[in-house]
Design an enzyme around this catalytic site. Structure first.
Site, PDB file in Angstrom:
ATOM      1  N   SER A   2       0.672  -1.374   0.198  1.00 34.84           N
ATOM      2  CA  SER A   2       0.111  -0.198   0.511  1.00 34.84           C
ATOM      3  C   SER A   2       0.893   0.998  -0.024  1.00 34.84           C
ATOM      4  O   SER A   2       1.644   1.539  -1.015  1.00 34.84           O
ATOM      5  CB  SER A   2      -1.198  -0.173   0.913  1.00 34.84           C
ATOM      6  OG  SER A   2      -1.855   1.069   1.109  1.00 34.84           O
TER       7      SER A   2
ATOM      8  N   ASP B  70     -10.161  -3.837  -5.290  1.00 36.10           N
ATOM      9  CA  ASP B  70      -8.655  -2.795  -4.640  1.00 36.10           C
ATOM     10  C   ASP B  70      -8.807  -1.712  -5.546  1.00 36.10           C
ATOM     11  O   ASP B  70      -8.194  -1.966  -6.591  1.00 36.10           O
ATOM     12  CB  ASP B  70      -8.173  -3.419  -4.386  1.00 36.10           C
ATOM     13  CG  ASP B  70      -6.977  -2.693  -3.580  1.00 36.10           C
ATOM     14  OD1 ASP B  70      -7.312  -1.665  -3.266  1.00 36.10           O
ATOM     15  OD2 ASP B  70      -5.536  -2.940  -3.455  1.00 36.10           O
TER      16      ASP B  70
ATOM     17  N   HIS C 192      -7.998  -5.259  -0.914  1.00 37.55           N
ATOM     18  CA  HIS C 192      -6.310  -4.866  -0.366  1.00 37.55           C
ATOM     19  C   HIS C 192      -6.454  -4.899   0.699  1.00 37.55           C
ATOM     20  O   HIS C 192      -7.374  -5.244   1.626  1.00 37.55           O
ATOM     21  CB  HIS C 192      -7.066  -3.025   0.298  1.00 37.55           C
ATOM     22  CG  HIS C 192      -5.835  -2.111   0.313  1.00 37.55           C
ATOM     23  ND1 HIS C 192      -5.229  -1.907  -1.130  1.00 37.55           N
ATOM     24  CD2 HIS C 192      -5.422  -1.145   0.721  1.00 37.55           C
ATOM     25  CE1 HIS C 192      -3.960  -1.011  -0.323  1.00 37.55           C
ATOM     26  NE2 HIS C 192      -4.033  -0.702   0.638  1.00 37.55           N
TER      27      HIS C 192
END
Length: 429
Positions: free
Chosen positions: A205, A369, A399
């Protein structure tokens, strides 16, 4: 009389049980949201997520929306996730084979995970940078994941505790990571027996953003030693186009779930840019429509997003109806504030034009995501630039699923894929 006295507590007990059961069922019914088709791969994973996702909504998603100040939203979410993370990864058992110690490297705290007696399978190492939108997360939250990988790979891992926004803004996090990494390259061999030409950088991320930026900056200045590879796990790479297919799918099907959402990306990215979102929260609606992109920046953005049309034509979420791009709500204040950042590759690494000198790369993306498309675009641009690239899109993934690596089969499988690729990258040097 004794008989009557005994019956009363029993009746009260049953009434309490019945009321509690009704409340529990009512709460469960109110929180129930059917997961999208294909979300997670097995019945076990879907069962787990039918429990976990509502729990996340109750713990941080709903409460965070109640604050009038965006910074309080960040602090609540940060605290809630820190607490919840302690219940994850409990099944990881490294059998006491990993030595874990904190260090301070050039002012940056790091946690080193080292096989006992330095019994490693390689003389390489992995530098891990955690995610959390630049504002959330910490080394402890990723403890079980990193310890598991260090154990299963029999490889030294370094997890970096960079400072978070809004307290520390761009480029503070980059500087923290680079300070620690430079220390490791200078002393890693002497202190840990690591061959510093066999180092892989890894991040998820926002940590994937930082790992990407650091790899790009090292390549741009021909820094030595070169990285052996980079692993980018559902990386956050840009905020110039928040109307890609994966963003639009979220609006049409995933809105209201405790998953990374467009509004949160806007808030966290703008906090990272040093913008006071307590005062500027009104800009978010225009930002998520791309109204923050000045007209003169649009050609550069379109060039760097050049594979967008291919992805939008081929990845359609099992023919689920995806809305067309909606009208852009231009906001000149947002454009002025974001102009220094949107095409700055240190902030939005997808915007770096020359990718030719980068190390072998693994890019992990997940179908459910909002960041899926930018990861896919970056992987295709890397391939076009001649960089050896392995791109895996987990069709049932979402995610932050690696935080559930010991609870979900899909997440555990992705960890195994990452470990194998990383070991290959290290051993090929």
């Amino acid at each position: 009389m004794m008989l009557k006295a005994e019956k009363k507590p029993i009746r009260v007990k049953y009434i309490v049980i019945c009321v509690a059961t009704v409340l529990l069922l009512t709460t469960g019914f109110a929180l129930y949201k059917p997961l999208p088709e294909g979300f997670t791969v097995s019945k076990w994973d879907r069962t787990v997520m039918h429990v976990v996702e509502p729990a996340l909504r109750v713990a941080y998603y709903y409460p965070s929306r109640m604050f009038s100040k965006a910074s309080n939203m960040v602090y609540w979410t940060r605290g809630a996730l820190n607490i919840l993370s302690k219940s994850l990864g409990l099944l990881v058992n490294t059998q006491g084979q990993i030595e874990i110690k904190w260090h301070d490297w050039n002012g940056t705290p790091v946690k080193v995970y080292r096989p006992i007696n330095n019994e490693t399978s390689t003389d390489g190492a992995v530098l891990f940078i955690h995610g959390g939108g630049f504002a959330l997360g910490n080394v402890e939250m990723y403890d079980s994941l990193v310890e598991r990988m260090a154990y299963e790979m029999k490889t030294l891992f370094v997890s970096i505790e960079y400072r978070l926004s809004p307290e520390t803004v761009f480029p503070g996090g980059i500087q923290d990571c680079e300070a620690a990494i430079e220390y490791f390259f200078e002393f890693g061999n002497a202190k840990f027996g690591v061959n510093t030409s066999k180092v892989v950088i890894m991040g998820d991320s926002a940590g994937g953003n930082l790992a990407t930026v650091i790899a790009q900056r090292r390549a741009a200045r021909n820094a030595s030693p070169e990285l052996a590879g980079q692993v980018l796990i559902y990386p956050l790479l840009q905020m110039a186009d928040m109307q890609t297919v994966s963003y639009r799918y979220f609006h049409s099907r995933l809105n209201g779930y405790a998953l990374v959402d467009p509004e949160s990306v806007a808030y966290y990215y703008m906090f990272y840019a040093g913008i006071d979102m307590d005062e500027k929260a009104y800009l978010v609606p225009s930002v998520i429509s791309n109204g923050h992109v000045a007209k003169h920046l649009q050609p550069e953005v379109e060039k760097m997003m050049s594979y967008k049309t291919v992805i939008e034509a081929t990845r359609r979420y099992n023919n689920h109806s995806i809305s067309e791009r909606w009208e852009i709500e231009k906001n000149y204040e947002a454009q002025d504030l974001m102009e220094p950042f949107l095409t700055n590759p240190d902030f939005s690494p997808l915007m770096r034009e020359d990718l030719s000198n980068l190390p072998p790369t693994m890019v992990i993306t997940c179908e459910f995501d909002i960041l899926r498309d930018e990861g896919l675009i970056y992987a295709q641009r890397l391939e076009a630039a001649g960089v050896p690239t392995t791109a895996i899109n987990y069709e049932n993934g979402f995610h932050a699923m690696l935080n559930f690596h010991s609870e979900l089969h899909e997440a555990s499988k992705s960890v195994e894929d990452i470990e194998q690729w990383t070991l290959n990258a290290i051993n090929e040097r």
